[in-house]
Design an enzyme around this catalytic site. Sequence first.
Site, PDB file in Angstrom:
ATOM      1  CE1 TYR A  65      -3.199  -2.880   0.205  1.00 29.87           C
ATOM      2  CE2 TYR A  65      -3.444  -2.510   2.556  1.00 29.87           C
ATOM      3  CZ  TYR A  65      -3.770  -3.209   1.415  1.00 29.87           C
ATOM      4  OH  TYR A  65      -4.685  -4.242   1.483  1.00 29.87           O
ATOM      5  N   GLY A 217     -17.927  -2.657   0.207  1.00 32.25           N
ATOM      6  CA  GLY A 217     -17.980  -2.605  -1.259  1.00 32.25           C
ATOM      7  C   GLY A 217     -16.660  -2.183  -1.883  1.00 32.25           C
ATOM      8  N   PRO A 221     -18.813   1.308  -3.739  1.00 29.06           N
ATOM      9  CG  PRO A 221     -18.866   3.493  -2.961  1.00 29.06           C
ATOM     10  CD  PRO A 221     -18.444   2.674  -4.138  1.00 29.06           C
ATOM     11  CG  LEU A 222     -21.896  -2.779   0.326  1.00 31.65           C
ATOM     12  CD1 LEU A 222     -22.223  -3.025   1.793  1.00 31.65           C
ATOM     13  CD2 LEU A 222     -22.141  -4.026  -0.509  1.00 31.65           C
TER      14      LEU A 222
HETATM   15  N1  NAP Z   1      -6.509  -9.062   0.762  1.00 28.78           N
HETATM   16  C1  NAP Z   1      -6.819  -8.223  -0.203  1.00 28.78           C
HETATM   17  O1  NAP Z   1      -6.595  -8.503  -1.372  1.00 28.78           O
HETATM   18  C2  NAP Z   1      -7.455  -6.922   0.120  1.00 28.78           C
HETATM   19  C3  NAP Z   1      -8.058  -6.190  -0.924  1.00 28.78           C
HETATM   20  C4  NAP Z   1      -8.678  -4.993  -0.597  1.00 28.78           C
HETATM   21  C5  NAP Z   1      -8.681  -4.530   0.708  1.00 28.78           C
HETATM   22  N2  NAP Z   1      -8.069  -5.247   1.707  1.00 28.78           N
HETATM   23  C6  NAP Z   1      -8.114  -4.798   3.109  1.00 28.78           C
HETATM   24  O2  NAP Z   1      -9.469  -4.634   3.456  1.00 28.78           O
HETATM   25  C7  NAP Z   1      -9.670  -3.332   4.018  1.00 28.78           C
HETATM   26  C8  NAP Z   1     -11.074  -2.854   3.712  1.00 28.78           C
HETATM   27  O3  NAP Z   1     -11.264  -2.752   2.318  1.00 28.78           O
HETATM   28  P1  NAP Z   1     -11.354  -1.358   1.557  1.00 28.78           P
HETATM   29  O4  NAP Z   1     -10.798  -0.271   2.414  1.00 28.78           O
HETATM   30  O5  NAP Z   1     -10.770  -1.555   0.221  1.00 28.78           O
HETATM   31  O6  NAP Z   1     -12.881  -1.198   1.297  1.00 28.78           O
HETATM   32  P2  NAP Z   1     -14.172  -0.954   2.232  1.00 28.78           P
HETATM   33  O7  NAP Z   1     -13.800  -1.017   3.666  1.00 28.78           O
HETATM   34  O8  NAP Z   1     -15.210  -1.842   1.713  1.00 28.78           O
HETATM   35  O9  NAP Z   1     -14.571   0.523   1.831  1.00 28.78           O
HETATM   36  C9  NAP Z   1     -13.731   1.616   2.009  1.00 28.78           C
HETATM   37  C10 NAP Z   1     -14.418   2.811   1.398  1.00 28.78           C
HETATM   38  O10 NAP Z   1     -15.559   3.132   2.168  1.00 28.78           O
HETATM   39  C11 NAP Z   1     -15.520   4.513   2.506  1.00 28.78           C
HETATM   40  N3  NAP Z   1     -16.108   4.685   3.833  1.00 28.78           N
HETATM   41  C12 NAP Z   1     -15.734   4.076   4.990  1.00 28.78           C
HETATM   42  N4  NAP Z   1     -16.514   4.483   6.010  1.00 28.78           N
HETATM   43  C13 NAP Z   1     -17.385   5.384   5.479  1.00 28.78           C
HETATM   44  C14 NAP Z   1     -18.437   6.166   6.029  1.00 28.78           C
HETATM   45  N5  NAP Z   1     -18.763   6.098   7.325  1.00 28.78           N
HETATM   46  N6  NAP Z   1     -19.127   6.977   5.187  1.00 28.78           N
HETATM   47  C15 NAP Z   1     -18.824   7.040   3.889  1.00 28.78           C
HETATM   48  N7  NAP Z   1     -17.845   6.333   3.302  1.00 28.78           N
HETATM   49  C16 NAP Z   1     -17.120   5.503   4.101  1.00 28.78           C
HETATM   50  C17 NAP Z   1     -14.071   4.902   2.478  1.00 28.78           C
HETATM   51  O11 NAP Z   1     -13.940   6.265   2.150  1.00 28.78           O
HETATM   52  P3  NAP Z   1     -13.327   7.323   3.214  1.00 28.78           P
HETATM   53  O12 NAP Z   1     -11.852   7.106   3.221  1.00 28.78           O
HETATM   54  O13 NAP Z   1     -13.735   8.639   2.641  1.00 28.78           O
HETATM   55  O14 NAP Z   1     -13.979   7.042   4.531  1.00 28.78           O
HETATM   56  C18 NAP Z   1     -13.524   4.024   1.361  1.00 28.78           C
HETATM   57  O15 NAP Z   1     -13.695   4.649   0.113  1.00 28.78           O
HETATM   58  C19 NAP Z   1      -8.566  -2.484   3.373  1.00 28.78           C
HETATM   59  O16 NAP Z   1      -8.337  -1.310   4.093  1.00 28.78           O
HETATM   60  C20 NAP Z   1      -7.418  -3.464   3.352  1.00 28.78           C
HETATM   61  O17 NAP Z   1      -6.778  -3.441   4.611  1.00 28.78           O
HETATM   62  C21 NAP Z   1      -7.472  -6.456   1.414  1.00 28.78           C
END
Ligand code: NAP
Length: 289
Positions: A65, A217, A221-222
């Site tokens: 990252y 999502g 986003p979902l």
């Molecule tokens: N193993 C893998 O291949 C893999 C792949 C992807 C991700 N991951 C891990 O999984 C974690 C979670 O996945 P992710 O971060 O990609 O996606 P996620 O948690 O599904 O969604 C993150 C998104 O949601 C928004 N968000 C969060 N809280 C919010 C709120 N209260 N209101 C409005 N928007 C909100 C964030 O924007 P804001 O920043 O504006 O809040 C961001 O754009 C990652 O951080 C990473 O550590 C692992």
Amino acid sequence: MAADTLPGGTFTLADDLTVTRMGYGAMQLAGPHVFGPPADRDAAMAVLREAVRLGITHIDTSDYYGPHVTNQIIKEALHPYPDGLHIVTKVGALRDAEGGWPQALAPDQLRQAVNDNLDNLGLDAIDVVNLRVGGFDSPTPGSIAEPFSVLATLQQKGLIKHLGLSTVSAEHIAEAQSIAPIVCVQNFYNLAHRVDDDLIDSLAAQGIAYVPYFPLGGFSPLQSDELRSVAARLDATPIAVALAWLLKRSPNILAIPGTSSVAHLRENVTGAAALTLPEDELARLNGIA
Ligand SMILES: NC(=O)c1ccc[n+]([C@@H]2O[C@H](COP(=O)([O-])OP(=O)(O)OC[C@H]3O[C@@H](n4cnc5c(N)ncnc54)[C@H](OP(=O)(O)O)[C@@H]3O)[C@@H](O)[C@H]2O)c1
């Protein structure tokens, strides 16, 4: 809010590894498209410090990252790490000059990645390293024995305490378990994407954590009218409902929602904590996928 009052309580992955089921995914702390530095480094550090202040003891990251950026921010914000905080990382990819995510599963690349994680996080040993294989959001068939054995050797050398897998099938998991124990699986799963339902149940029976990525999502986003209407009736946000649903789905699910915002972090934790999903609404949510 203390660790034992966070929504979902805690889950024990191993004798020396108990985490809050409400964790934090650090991917959003790097710059746009998870590449380069964030616009506001102090704001990124504030999110991490708030996660710890809220009682979260599980931070998910990777040295790819940024690359390196997210881990360096984690170290700057939190090192020396508080007792009980567990940082889980993943290896198996790189970032190229175009911001792509090519696989990096050769033995030398994996050893380098573990060393980079240790350096950038400021650790002598990493609590959990996930071997990340597969495509963008789904597993690809084929043996993972060679790369997983490399990590098992690094575990024997004391650089890694526990092993996990990411973007894998039940077959991959069985193959890995014939080499070394695993404590967690990190795959794409959320309220609207439930390919892994059977896998979650079989991992729960083995006491292995299932850690869904893209719980909200991810990059898309979902979107669900049903989710929105359930949330409106419960006077909650759709995000809080989606997180509460995940924590309710199975006791071995660990939530790692990602955010770059202190306000969103607080909203997610307190929103999910305040929610009890009544059976009728739960049935409607279960029908979304
Ligand atoms: N193993 C893998 O291949 C893999 C792949 C992807 C991700 N991951 C891990 O999984 C974690 C979670 O996945 P992710 O971060 O990609 O996606 P996620 O948690 O599904 O969604 C993150 C998104 O949601 C928004 N968000 C969060 N809280 C919010 C709120 N209260 N209101 C409005 N928007 C909100 C964030 O924007 P804001 O920043 O504006 O809040 C961001 O754009 C990652 O951080 C990473 O550590 C692992």
